[in-house]
Design an enzyme around this catalytic site. Structure first.
Site, PDB file in Angstrom:
ATOM      1  N   TYR A 210      17.267  30.249   7.227  1.00  0.00           N
ATOM      2  CA  TYR A 210      16.191  31.041   7.835  1.00  0.00           C
ATOM      3  C   TYR A 210      16.400  31.202   9.330  1.00  0.00           C
ATOM      4  O   TYR A 210      16.799  30.263  10.018  1.00  0.00           O
ATOM      5  CB  TYR A 210      14.855  30.337   7.598  1.00  0.00           C
ATOM      6  CG  TYR A 210      14.353  30.467   6.181  1.00  0.00           C
ATOM      7  CD1 TYR A 210      14.101  31.719   5.627  1.00  0.00           C
ATOM      8  CD2 TYR A 210      14.134  29.340   5.409  1.00  0.00           C
ATOM      9  CE1 TYR A 210      13.629  31.838   4.316  1.00  0.00           C
ATOM     10  CE2 TYR A 210      13.653  29.445   4.114  1.00  0.00           C
ATOM     11  CZ  TYR A 210      13.406  30.692   3.575  1.00  0.00           C
ATOM     12  OH  TYR A 210      12.948  30.797   2.303  1.00  0.00           O
TER      13      TYR A 210
ATOM     14  N   LYS B 187       0.840  -1.200   0.000  1.00  0.00           N
ATOM     15  CA  LYS B 187       0.000   0.000   0.000  1.00  0.00           C
ATOM     16  C   LYS B 187       0.875   1.251   0.000  1.00  0.00           C
ATOM     17  O   LYS B 187       2.072   1.176   0.317  1.00  0.00           O
ATOM     18  CB  LYS B 187      -0.917  -0.029   1.230  1.00  0.00           C
ATOM     19  CG  LYS B 187      -0.160  -0.084   2.544  1.00  0.00           C
ATOM     20  CD  LYS B 187      -1.058  -0.511   3.693  1.00  0.00           C
ATOM     21  CE  LYS B 187      -0.287  -0.517   5.000  1.00  0.00           C
ATOM     22  NZ  LYS B 187      -1.069  -1.123   6.096  1.00  0.00           N
TER      23      LYS B 187
END
Ligand code: PLP
Length: 344
Positions: A249, A39
């Site tokens: 950042y 899956k």
């Protein structure tokens, strides 16, 4: 048309390790055979790459969650060896299952009726023995709608197989008690961690997922399961920064001395979350610490230990899942399935 140049990040999939993990889990399954949970595109690693490897290693039984996941698997294995864990919600899904021959896992009385009304045929049956997610209650096993099913594999799913919990034996006993009530060809209970709980949990068929792809949830699997996935990225720029300069950042890293840094083009959009901050990449056996915050598309590395590295060279993020989960506080499952789709 000009060909698109290859991406500057790639997931190296170690097919040998994938095949050998399946074989190890198959052996550990004792008299049961191992299937494979494929899956979510083989837990994010790519069905087209992984399903043929598992099939060629000897795996015959494949489990997906959604009907939308069927075509990609059907390209590689026969329809009647594919099981859809979520079962049919609508008559359209019943029609699709019957037309293709893909096996639904019946998860409720409602689904059983829908399947029977749609014409029925071979299916699997999920019994909920305590996870309270999908599956009929043990008390519903004698319902006429269930008794009317043509059950190939009767299954249940363990909630706590990765722990030494009393829940495991409780679920095992509840599952065993259901088996005489529902006529079936085979029985299946164990996921990856369940296989490690011992041969009582094996029945006829096991359903490993995580450990195929390198996940290790129990100590019993430690020396048997190898790393499959290796995220790698090219340095797209190198630069020198001076003492006192900052990186990224919010300027969370400040250089203590002049140093050489490199930028790799992968970031949290690719599933390399900010929780990797403080970890390192590797170049061979040299460590390249991550400097500052992970950006959406970039990570800056300290190249002090590998001064010869230059633009276009490839480096790797150590992705041994138990260690990576420890490092990032992200589960092994999530570390696999969140990997993005920009990897080549
Ligand atoms: C996902 C899943 C598995 C595989 O579980 P792992 O813990 O990844 O080995 C097995 N059975 C069912 C029903 C599942 O949903």
């Amino acid at each position: 048309m000009t060909d698109l140049p290859p991406p500057t990040l790639r997931l190296r999939i170690d097919s040998g390790a994938l095949a050998s993990n399946w074989r190890a889990l198959h052996t550990l399954s004792g008299k049961a055979r191992a299937g494979a949970a494929v899956k979510a595109d083989c837990y994010g690693l790519g069905g087209d790459r992984c399903v043929p490897v598992l099939r060629d290693a000897g795996c015959r039984d494949f489990f997906v969650a959604h009907w939308s996941e069927v075509p990609a698997v059907l390209a590689h294995v026969p329809a009647d060896r594919i099981a859809v864990l979520h079962g049919p919600l609508t008559a359209d899904e019943v029609g699709y299952a019957r037309a293709t021959g893909v096996r639904p896992v019946i998860d409720s009385l409602r689904q059983a009726k829908l399947w029977n009304e749609g014409g029925g045929g071979p299916c699997h049956l999920m019994i909920d023995t305590g996870i309270n997610r999908l599956g009929i209650a043990p008390a519903e096993a004698s319902d006429p709608a269930i008794q009317a099913l043509d059950v190939d594999v009767v299954m249940s799913h363990l909630a706590c197989a990765d722990e030494d919990s009393a829940m495991n034996a409780r679920q095992l006993n509840a599952f065993r008690a259901c088996l005489p009530i529902v006529s079936h060809e085979e029985a299946s209970l164990a996921n990856s961690a369940g296989i490690a709980l011992g041969s009582d949990y094996g029945f006829d068929l096991t359903r490993p997922g995580l450990s195929l792809y390198g996940g290790i949830q129990r100590a019993e699997l430690e020396d048997k399961i190898g790393q499959v996935v290796h995220p790698q990225a090219a340095l797209i720029q190198t630069r020198e920064i001076d003492a006192g300069e900052t990186v990224g950042y919010n300027a969370t890293f400040t250089a203590r001395q002049r140093m050489r840094v490199g930028v790799v083009s992968l970031g949290y959009a690719d599933g390399i979350l900010r929780s990797w901050g403080g970890a390192h990449f590797i170049a061979g056996d040299r460590r390249l610490p991550i400097l500052g915050k992970v950006s959406m598309d970039m990570i800056v590395l300290d190249l002090s230990e590998a001064p010869e590295l230059t633009e276009g060279d490839w480096v790797e993020l150590p992705y041994h899942l138990p260690d990576a989960a420890q490092q990032t506080a992200v589960s092994q499952y999530e570390l696999l399935t969140l990997l993005g789709n920009r990897f080549g």
